[in-house]
Scaffold this active site. Structure first.
Site, PDB file in Angstrom:
ATOM      1  N   HIS A  88       0.848  -1.193   0.000  1.00 41.95           N
ATOM      2  CA  HIS A  88       0.000   0.000   0.000  1.00 41.95           C
ATOM      3  C   HIS A  88       0.888   1.249   0.000  1.00 41.95           C
ATOM      4  O   HIS A  88       1.936   1.271   0.644  1.00 41.95           O
ATOM      5  CB  HIS A  88      -0.945   0.005   1.212  1.00 41.95           C
ATOM      6  CG  HIS A  88      -1.954   1.111   1.133  1.00 41.95           C
ATOM      7  ND1 HIS A  88      -1.664   2.385   1.552  1.00 41.95           N
ATOM      8  CD2 HIS A  88      -3.201   1.139   0.624  1.00 41.95           C
ATOM      9  CE1 HIS A  88      -2.719   3.150   1.319  1.00 41.95           C
ATOM     10  NE2 HIS A  88      -3.660   2.422   0.746  1.00 41.95           N
ATOM     11  N   GLU A 157      -3.562   1.952  -7.431  1.00 46.41           N
ATOM     12  CA  GLU A 157      -3.969   3.117  -6.641  1.00 46.41           C
ATOM     13  C   GLU A 157      -2.977   4.256  -6.868  1.00 46.41           C
ATOM     14  O   GLU A 157      -1.904   4.270  -6.249  1.00 46.41           O
ATOM     15  CB  GLU A 157      -3.967   2.776  -5.148  1.00 46.41           C
ATOM     16  CG  GLU A 157      -4.905   1.654  -4.767  1.00 46.41           C
ATOM     17  CD  GLU A 157      -5.252   1.717  -3.288  1.00 46.41           C
ATOM     18  OE1 GLU A 157      -6.423   1.903  -2.974  1.00 46.41           O
ATOM     19  OE2 GLU A 157      -4.340   1.612  -2.451  1.00 46.41           O
TER      20      GLU A 157
HETATM   21  P1  PGA Z   1      -9.142   6.492  -0.232  1.00 45.23           P
HETATM   22  O1  PGA Z   1      -8.031   5.391   0.114  1.00 45.23           O
HETATM   23  O2  PGA Z   1     -10.348   5.734  -0.718  1.00 45.23           O
HETATM   24  O3  PGA Z   1      -9.367   7.223   1.032  1.00 45.23           O
HETATM   25  O4  PGA Z   1      -8.572   7.347  -1.317  1.00 45.23           O
HETATM   26  C1  PGA Z   1      -7.841   4.270  -0.704  1.00 45.23           C
HETATM   27  C2  PGA Z   1      -6.724   3.421  -0.168  1.00 45.23           C
HETATM   28  O5  PGA Z   1      -5.805   3.955   0.449  1.00 45.23           O
HETATM   29  O6  PGA Z   1      -6.732   2.194  -0.339  1.00 45.23           O
END
Ligand code: PGA
Length: 237
Positions: A88, A157
């Site tokens: 992450h 992401e």
């Molecule tokens: P967010 O976070 O939906 O608050 O942008 C997503 C994540 O960190 O997995």
């Protein structure tokens, strides 16, 4: 579709228990067949039986030992946990985990057959350098990772979209997912500022097999609405 909630450093154990119970009720009442994953804070882990899969946001690549502040496989097994989030952006960029650390962790939990949600994504300054540089950066995050591992889920992401309320355009998500699909046959989630207001559009995109949700998932009713969207869209896709 895979709908995942990353609760980060939020919700106590009591709050998490209530949260997961509410999701279970929702899945039952609405005959939802989607795969739902919840990643609670470490001290909020609990034994859980039901349709929701509970995973950990992190664990060390060890069974046990002298790694102050970390937990290992023994601790996960006590709660029947077989799912882990690795890579992450907050662990890469705030905690400072390197690709080597992540590969070590990945291989350790892969050898144990864990379901691994492996995150990739570029910071803003990399994205601003153009598509080629961006793909080079993301490709480096695949180095050392067994992309054909059967229990692998990948989450794209973009770092600049996490917790900011800003997302790439739908066209950009499709383009990037198409390229990432060439790197691995694993299901590919999109994450970064997914909310009730955009979840339906994101879930409907080609190459999107689910979503990883942070802030918006803290509201259980919002998260359940997103699960419901996934169910509807799955039937249409
Ligand atoms: P967010 O976070 O939906 O608050 O942008 C997503 C994540 O960190 O997995």
């Amino acid at each position: 579709m895979i709908i995942a909630a990353n609760l980060k450093t939020n919700l106590t154990r009591a709050e998490t228990t209530k949260y997961v119970d509410e999701i279970e009720n929702f899945l039952e009442t609405n005959s939802i067949s989607q795969e739902v994953l919840v990643f609670p804070a470490m001290s909020s882990l609990n034994l859980h039986e039901g349709k929701v899969t509970i995973g950990v946001q992190n664990a060390y690549a060890t069974k046990n030992g002298a790694f102050t502040g970390e937990i290992g496989q023994d601790h996960l097994e006590e709660f029947g946990i077989k799912t882990i989030l690795i890579g992450h952006s907050e662990r890469r960029h705030i905690i400072g985990e390197t690709q080597d650390d992540l590969v070590k962790k990945f291989n350790f939990y892969k050898d144990l057959g864990y379901k691994i949600v492996y995150c990739v994504g570029e910071p803003l300054e990399v994205r601003e350098q153009g598509q080629e540089k961006m793909m080079e950066y993301i490709s480096a995050q695949y180095e050392g990772i067994d992309t054909s591992y059967e229990n692998l889920i990948i989450a794209y992401e973009p770092v600049w979209a996490i917790g900011t309320g800003i997302t790439p355009t739908l066209e950009d998500i499709v383009t990037i997912h198409k390229e990432l699909k060439e790197k691995s046959p694993a299901p590919l989630l999109y994450g970064g500022s997914v909310k009730v207001s955009n979840a339906k559009d994101v879930l409907a995109l080609d190459g999107v097999n689910g979503i990883l949700v942070g802030s918006a998932a803290l509201y259980v009713d919002h998260f359940c609405t997103m699960i419901e969207y996934a169910q509807m869209i799955k039937n249409q896709k």
